[in-house]
Scaffold this motif. Sequence first.
Motif, PDB file in Angstrom:
ATOM      1  N   UNK A  85      43.256  68.626 -59.130  1.00 36.80           N
ATOM      2  CA  UNK A  85      42.275  68.940 -58.092  1.00 36.80           C
ATOM      3  C   UNK A  85      41.295  67.782 -57.909  1.00 36.80           C
ATOM      4  N   UNK A  86      40.746  67.691 -56.704  1.00 38.44           N
ATOM      5  CA  UNK A  86      39.785  66.619 -56.432  1.00 38.44           C
ATOM      6  C   UNK A  86      38.557  66.640 -57.351  1.00 38.44           C
ATOM      7  N   UNK A  87      38.023  67.815 -57.718  1.00 38.42           N
ATOM      8  CA  UNK A  87      36.894  67.797 -58.660  1.00 38.42           C
ATOM      9  C   UNK A  87      37.264  67.175 -60.017  1.00 38.42           C
ATOM     10  N   UNK A  88      38.502  67.352 -60.427  1.00 33.44           N
ATOM     11  CA  UNK A  88      38.966  66.724 -61.672  1.00 33.44           C
ATOM     12  C   UNK A  88      38.940  65.213 -61.525  1.00 33.44           C
ATOM     13  N   UNK A  89      39.399  64.724 -60.381  1.00 34.57           N
ATOM     14  CA  UNK A  89      39.396  63.286 -60.116  1.00 34.57           C
ATOM     15  C   UNK A  89      37.962  62.775 -60.043  1.00 34.57           C
ATOM     16  N   UNK A  90      37.088  63.521 -59.375  1.00 34.11           N
ATOM     17  CA  UNK A  90      35.689  63.100 -59.248  1.00 34.11           C
ATOM     18  C   UNK A  90      35.037  62.939 -60.619  1.00 34.11           C
ATOM     19  N   UNK A  91      35.310  63.878 -61.494  1.00 38.04           N
ATOM     20  CA  UNK A  91      34.743  63.813 -62.850  1.00 38.04           C
ATOM     21  C   UNK A  91      35.258  62.580 -63.597  1.00 38.04           C
ATOM     22  N   UNK A  93      36.503  59.805 -62.251  1.00 37.59           N
ATOM     23  CA  UNK A  93      36.005  58.584 -61.611  1.00 37.59           C
ATOM     24  C   UNK A  93      34.575  58.287 -62.052  1.00 37.59           C
ATOM     25  N   UNK A  94      33.782  59.333 -62.228  1.00 40.99           N
ATOM     26  CA  UNK A  94      32.412  59.140 -62.730  1.00 40.99           C
ATOM     27  C   UNK A  94      32.461  58.516 -64.127  1.00 40.99           C
ATOM     28  N   UNK A  95      33.350  59.029 -64.962  1.00 46.13           N
ATOM     29  CA  UNK A  95      33.509  58.475 -66.321  1.00 46.13           C
ATOM     30  C   UNK A  95      33.985  57.019 -66.266  1.00 46.13           C
ATOM     31  N   UNK A  96      34.949  56.744 -65.403  1.00 40.08           N
ATOM     32  CA  UNK A  96      35.463  55.375 -65.280  1.00 40.08           C
ATOM     33  C   UNK A  96      34.387  54.417 -64.783  1.00 40.08           C
ATOM     34  N   UNK A  97      33.536  54.895 -63.878  1.00 36.00           N
ATOM     35  CA  UNK A  97      32.433  54.064 -63.384  1.00 36.00           C
ATOM     36  C   UNK A  97      31.427  53.797 -64.509  1.00 36.00           C
ATOM     37  N   UNK A  98      31.117  54.837 -65.280  1.00 32.34           N
ATOM     38  CA  UNK A  98      30.196  54.674 -66.405  1.00 32.34           C
ATOM     39  C   UNK A  98      30.743  53.714 -67.452  1.00 32.34           C
TER      40      UNK A  98
END
Length: 173
Positions: A85-91, A93-98
């Motif tokens: 799901x997109x919320x899984x990806x969003x979470x 991506x936030x981790x990858x950005x951090x």
Amino acid sequence: MAGEQRGSRRSGLGQAGDSRHHAGHLTACPEPALLDPEVHVESFRQAREARRLELVEDYVELIADLIGDGGEARQVDIAARLGVAQPTVAKMLKRLAEDGFVQQRPYRGVFLTEAGQALAEQSRERHRIVERFLCALGVSPEIARRDAEGIEHHVSGETLEAFRRFAEAHSDA
């Protein structure tokens, strides 16, 4: 007798399923009854670390592939390709950005940082080596591609190098 039963239960193989009894040349790696606690800890630590990094590597490799194919990686495309799901990806991506692997640009998608690009290339090369190794063993290319997707994250540098040497020695080229 109790020790023999315990050994059979521990390995999950009876003597008939134990390759050491079928081909004496496969005994290069001894199998102790119970490993030292320090060795056990290190083995499990390595496996936990590989599982932790597996998703990170899968995401950055996919992002690199999407950028290479279409110039950008969008959250919706990542979700569709990973089957999440997109919320899984969003979470994630936030981790990858951090962690410094991606940059997200509003209305433009996701882009890899220099560190993210390096990790994607490293992961892709690991995948190629494992896939070539499996094909050299006689595994079909389709199955080798699928199996390599999991194996690539869980082998040490030493094992990966042995895979590379074996594949090179057994290539048709």
